[in-house]
Design an enzyme around this catalytic site. Structure first.
Site: not given
Ligand code: PMP
Length: 370
Positions: A105, A175, A199
């Site tokens: 991520w 994040d 989540k």
């Molecule tokens: N950052 C992290 C740590 C994630 O786990 C995720 C999604 N699993 C995201 C960003 C991306 O988020 P989104 O799908 O809401 O764009």
């Protein structure tokens, strides 16, 4: 509380919501607050929705202890939208931003940011992702617009613990998509803290962005209005139609967290849950294997292989099949790493975690030949 027909859902996100919240949503679905309409049928500019919105902001402030010099915004576009929104809003006169890449991520965030700012990685990321490299060896500087990190790498199960990285006088950007309100959070040195709600805090569609006030108003000219922190704050997150149903869901989840005793109580429970599973892994003589450096093991996403460090596909399939027979779903690891991932978000109870622990013990007894 176990409800008939419900599975034990270890999904990485969207993920399990507390049953109390789902039942409340069901109860209020046709008639919210005696208004004769569902909350998702109401105008986002109505007085009643405004009350709900402001209450939700206050609950976040109260539960996370958000300092007064931060604004709380409700945006859309997910965590991924923020990967772009951050450099768009924060570049200002800076030439570059520093990125700590510890997994999939933060890697994606750095890649997206490159469209809007020069990205420097504070160390060369090495795969497989299993740790946070020694902070003494990082190369970063005070001229950066910000220093970015992912507080919990969902795919690999790597969490920054016990503290955030050293910022060296630039705003830290966190994040927290997959550990939002999983533990008390220290805003010290932070500039922006963001995450999707899907989540730990509710439904997909709502992105919560907590921004330090002095960083607002420096956005690049090309910043879309819906991604502009300045526009969003000026309009109390009502620049355009917000995800009203998502804000409502999060409102209920926040009240549930408060009723559970707040973030410290939630954290203690999360430690117990993850400790139970890591304990089995560590006592299995390598039958279960978690590659993550123990200092950075996630309390939210417990990732492991079965049958040794590289995993045994056949055993892992058997394990997942047996889990489904025991009412447990979504335990398959992310396709890029394989193996098993048990996401133990706030709504997962200790009892549910115990069902998984019992199955792990049973499975080990049957197949561990060491
Ligand atoms: N950052 C992290 C740590 C994630 O786990 C995720 C999604 N699993 C995201 C960003 C991306 O988020 P989104 O799908 O809401 O764009």
């Amino acid at each position: 509380m176990a409800l008939d027909g419900r599975k034990i859902n270890f999904a990485a996100g969207p993920a399990k919501l507390p049953e109390e919240v789902l039942l409340k949503m069901q109860e209020e679905q046709l008639n919210f607050n005696n208004l004769g309409v569902s909350v998702i049928e109401m105008s986002h500019r109505s007085k009643e929705f405004g009350v709900l919105l402001n209450e939700t902001i206050s609950l976040i402030r109260e539960l996370m202890n958000v300092p007064d010099n931060f604004e709380i915004l409700f945006m859309q576009g997910g965590g991924t939208g923020q990967f772009a929104a951050i450099p768009l809003n924060l570049k200002g006169n800076h030439d570059h931003a520093d990125y700590i890449v510890t997994g999939a991520w933060s890697s994606k965030a750095a890649e997206e940011a490159q469209k809007y700012i020069k990205v420097k990685k504070v160390f060369q990321p090495s795969k497989p992702y299993v740790t946070v490299p020694d902070q003494e060896k990082w190369v970063h500087d005070e001229k950066a617009a910000y220093l970015y990190y992912c507080a919990n790498e969902t795919v690999h199960g790597i969490e920054f613990t016990p503290t955030a990285p050293e910022s060296h006088n630039v705003p830290l950007i966190a994040d927290v998509s997959s550990n939002f309100m999983a533990r008390p959070f220290d805003f010290k040195d932070h500039g922006v803290v963001f995450g999707g709600a899907q989540k730990n805090l509710g439904a997909a569609g709502l992105t919560i962005v907590i921004v330090r006030k002095d960083l607002i108003g420096k956005e690049q000219g090309i910043t879309p209005a819906v991604f502009s922190y300045k526009e969003m704050i000026a309009n109390n997150s009502l620049y355009n139609t917000p995800p009203t149903g998502g804000i409502y869901t999060t409102n209920l989840v926040l009240k549930w967290i408060r009723a559970k005793g707040g973030l410290q109580a939630i954290y203690e429970l999360n430690l117990k849950k993850s400790g139970l599973i890591y304990g089995i892994i560590d006592n299995s003589n390598g039958f279960y294997h978690c590659a993550v450096d123990k200092r950075y093991r996630s309390i939210m996403n417990v990732c492991f292989r079965i049958g040794g460090a590289s995993g045994n596909d056949e055993l892992e399939e058997k394990f997942l099949k047996g889990a489904i027979e025991r009412n447990m779903i979504s335990l398959k690891g992310h396709r890029s790493v394989g193996g098993i991932r048990a996401s133990l978000y706030n709504a997962i109870t200790l009892e549910e975690t115990q069902v998984l622990a019992t199955w792990m013990n049973e499975f080990e007894k049957q197949y561990n030949t060491n």
